[in-house]
Scaffold this active site. Structure first.
Site, short mmCIF file in Angstrom:
data_model
loop_
_atom_site.label_atom_id
_atom_site.label_comp_id
_atom_site.label_asym_id
_atom_site.label_seq_id
_atom_site.Cartn_x
_atom_site.Cartn_y
_atom_site.Cartn_z
N GLY A 147 -6.21 -0.61 5.13
CA GLY A 147 -5.34 -1.76 4.88
C GLY A 147 -6.09 -3.08 5.00
N ASP A 148 -7.04 -3.17 5.95
CA ASP A 148 -7.86 -4.37 6.06
C ASP A 148 -8.65 -4.58 4.78
OD1 ASP A 148 -6.91 -4.17 8.64
OD2 ASP A 148 -8.84 -3.62 9.53
N ALA A 180 -1.76 7.49 -0.97
CA ALA A 180 -2.42 8.13 -2.11
C ALA A 180 -1.89 7.61 -3.44
CB ALA A 180 -2.22 9.64 -2.02
N GLY A 181 -0.75 6.93 -3.42
CA GLY A 181 -0.20 6.37 -4.65
C GLY A 181 -0.83 5.06 -5.07
N SER A 185 0.85 -1.19 0.00
CA SER A 185 0.00 0.00 0.00
C SER A 185 0.88 1.23 0.00
CB SER A 185 -0.91 0.00 1.23
OG SER A 185 -1.79 -1.09 1.21
#
Length: 318
Positions: free
Chosen positions: A257-258, A221-222, A218
């Site tokens: 992230g989950d 914003a990218g 992750s």
């Protein structure tokens, strides 16, 4: 059925305050509780996508009982296979709302787990593996659980022929990766800690060399970066972020992230090709970050983004 493992489950508590008042105490009109821990967050997102999910891990004491009661009330609730332990489950979670900016509830270490508790968890895990389509091992370890716990659970899933996703950090991550999980999901900072490289692509390639079959990083914003045996995939701001409508006024990245893990696992369960899995994970993560309520995702935004996320296959690194 998808199995998620949360060894350090929690009762997440978000305190919402309406107006900031400098140099004064803040009256909190609302306290929102929900079952927490990364694996439970993954299970909640999977259930919302229509998948059958079972959750296991440790939950003890009054907070553990409350978390399990709340889990049972969730829409399309996951099957509860959590292990009750004598010690009390932790409380965790950010304080939410403008008046609570910069504050958070203490993130406790978790209940002390005994050798008997750990043996009980392993027995439940082995019983559930034969009916699992995939397994997610998520979050930190509570006191008393061996630091190589995830490595052991990865090896057992692989021996049973069940694809396994790992999402943790620190020494449990280092040992877990060496056990060769099918999929590692992590943010760029955790990969840098694992590999020593702050370049996300180099770090993902290094994590693969250490044992992970596919790595999805992750990038905030990218978007997402995925590196695996089928090639290199990037989900970047050109497709992901520019496709989004104006952001809601109160964004909270908690749980994003989950949702990456949930999107990838749901795509696996539906036999989507890798670009489809990544598009789903990126859209679901963004919709979670934009949700007004903790623990959920903005479904209209998710559906809007899903058709607009562009997945570009990059040339293999030389």
């Amino acid at each position: 059925m998808i199995l998620t493992v949360t060894l350090n489950a929690a009762l997440d508590t978000a305190c919402r305050a309406r107006e900031p008042r400098p140099r004064t105490g803040h009256r909190v009109p609302e306290v929102v509780e929900r079952p927490g821990g990364k694996g439970i967050g993954v299970a909640r997102a999977l259930a919302a996508l229509g998948h059958r999910v079972t959750v296991t891990g440790f939950a003890g004491g009054p907070t553990g009982r409350t978390a399990r009661e709340l889990l049972a009330r969730a829409p399309g609730p996951p099957v509860d296979a959590l292990i009750p332990v004598g010690a009390t489950a932790r409380r965790a979670g950010p304080a939410a709302g403008p008046a609570a900016a910069g504050t958070a509830l203490p993130d406790e270490p978790g209940p002390a787990v005994t050798a008997a508790d750990w043996a009980a968890l392993q027995a439940v895990y082995r019983d559930l593996l034969p009916t699992a389509r995939a397994v997610a091992l998520c979050g930190g370890l509570p006191p008393g659980v061996p630091v190589g716990a995830y490595a052991q659970l990865v090896r057992e899933a692989r021996a049973a022929g069940v694809p396994v996703l790992l999402d943790t950090s620190g020494e449990p991550l280092r040992r877990g990766v060496a056990a060769r999980p099918d999929l590692l999901t992590s943010h760029a900072g955790e990969l840098a800690e694992l590999t020593g490289s702050h370049d996300p692509l180099r770090a993902a390639l290094d994590a693969r060399r250490r044992g992970a079959r596919t790595v999805v990083a992750s990038l905030g914003a990218g978007g997402l970066l995925a590196v695996g045996p089928e090639g290199h995939w990037a989900v970047g701001p050109e497709g992901h972020w520019r496709a989004a409508p104006p952001r809601p006024p109160h964004e909270d990245p908690a749980g994003a992230g989950d949702s990456v893990a949930a999107g990838l696992l749901s795509g696996l369960a539906e036999d989507l090709p890798w670009p489809g899995r990544l598009a789903r994970a990126a859209a679901l993560s963004a919709a979670t970050a934009a949700a007004s309520a903790a623990g959920g995702f903005d479904r209209p935004l998710y559906e809007e983004l899903l058709g607009r996320v562009r997945v570009a296959e990059a040339a293999p690194a030389g």
